[in-house]
Design an enzyme around this catalytic site. Sequence first.
Site, mmCIF file in Angstrom:
data_model
loop_
_atom_site.group_PDB
_atom_site.id
_atom_site.type_symbol
_atom_site.label_atom_id
_atom_site.label_comp_id
_atom_site.label_asym_id
_atom_site.label_seq_id
_atom_site.Cartn_x
_atom_site.Cartn_y
_atom_site.Cartn_z
ATOM 1 N N LYS A 54 22.686 45.670 85.731
ATOM 2 C CA LYS A 54 23.029 46.758 84.820
ATOM 3 C C LYS A 54 22.120 47.944 85.143
ATOM 4 C CE LYS A 54 24.394 48.502 80.641
ATOM 5 N NZ LYS A 54 23.973 47.810 79.399
ATOM 6 N N VAL A 55 22.737 49.086 85.431
ATOM 7 C CA VAL A 55 21.986 50.298 85.763
ATOM 8 C C VAL A 55 22.576 51.471 84.990
ATOM 9 C CG1 VAL A 55 21.440 49.468 88.089
ATOM 10 C CG2 VAL A 55 23.459 50.918 87.739
ATOM 11 N N SER A 56 21.889 52.594 85.059
ATOM 12 C CA SER A 56 22.424 53.826 84.492
ATOM 13 C C SER A 56 23.485 54.405 85.418
ATOM 14 C CB SER A 56 21.308 54.865 84.339
ATOM 15 O OG SER A 56 20.300 54.413 83.476
ATOM 16 N N THR A 106 20.998 57.899 82.419
ATOM 17 C CA THR A 106 22.062 58.810 82.001
ATOM 18 C C THR A 106 21.559 59.742 80.907
ATOM 19 O OG1 THR A 106 23.741 57.162 82.560
ATOM 20 C CG2 THR A 106 24.413 58.944 81.097
ATOM 21 N N ALA A 107 20.700 59.232 80.040
ATOM 22 C CA ALA A 107 20.157 60.076 78.977
ATOM 23 C C ALA A 107 19.456 61.297 79.561
ATOM 24 C CB ALA A 107 19.191 59.270 78.113
ATOM 25 N N HIS A 147 19.748 53.888 72.591
ATOM 26 C CA HIS A 147 19.883 52.588 71.938
ATOM 27 C C HIS A 147 19.767 52.680 70.415
ATOM 28 C CE1 HIS A 147 20.009 51.113 75.923
ATOM 29 N NE2 HIS A 147 18.711 51.016 76.124
#
Length: 270
Positions: A54-56, A106-107, A147
């Site tokens: 799981k990655v951005s 991504t943020a 989150h």
Amino acid sequence: MALSLAVSPCPNDTFVFHALVHGLIPDAPGIDLTFADVDVTNTAAERGEFDLVKVSYAALPWLLDDYELLPTGGALGRGAGPLVLGRDAAQDLDGATVAVPGDRTTAYLLFRLWAQGKTPASIEVVPFHQIMPGVAEGRYDVGLVIHEARFTYQRYGLVSLADLGDWWEADTGLPIPLGAILARKGVVDPAEATEWIRKSVSMAWADPAASRDFVLANAQEMEPDVVQQHIDLYVNEFTLDLGREGLAAADALLQRSAAAGITPAVKPFI
């Protein structure tokens, strides 16, 4: 032979991958699970350390030579965007010290697109659970949070300066592409992996109680109601299948960031 999988310990990931990790998917291989925050997996994937990871979405331009994007298991959504927080609603970004959860998240990419023309004094990468206390205590002027912080930032006396999800959706009409699931080329068959993960998602929805102990045990001291809010927000139709709209969202993010000179160019997904 077991496949290595790296995801975050956040409730959406533990909920989604519970059945796969616990050997409940027929014909799926064993899984060697690693929990790590996304800023860790982004760089670990660049070194090829995991078979499934799981990655951005923001990290994809550096990873797609070695990994393939899977259309399932990730996190996209509406009303699920990162927040820019401060102690005072009048806080200006110019000259501010900004704490962010990772330089390839991504943020942070959304923040950079939103904040073009503004000049923070410094950007500091900080583990996301330390950002809100750091802003509240004055170590940073501004914090970029993700989150479950969406549900808890008021406890620190902080205010939302901007909801980057609202900004993105108003500007594009698309969901925010947050976390992607990648399969290592030459090691994992992407069609098979997609099927395993889709079955794991479906099983999680069909029997939420089955994963509850696993989810809560890894939820970093979140209260059960916050855990459920987290799952409800980040596990949705795009988790089961990106579909054309999900791929369009990924394209919009990465094409815009490439045009702004922030990330390398990638081929469109659709």
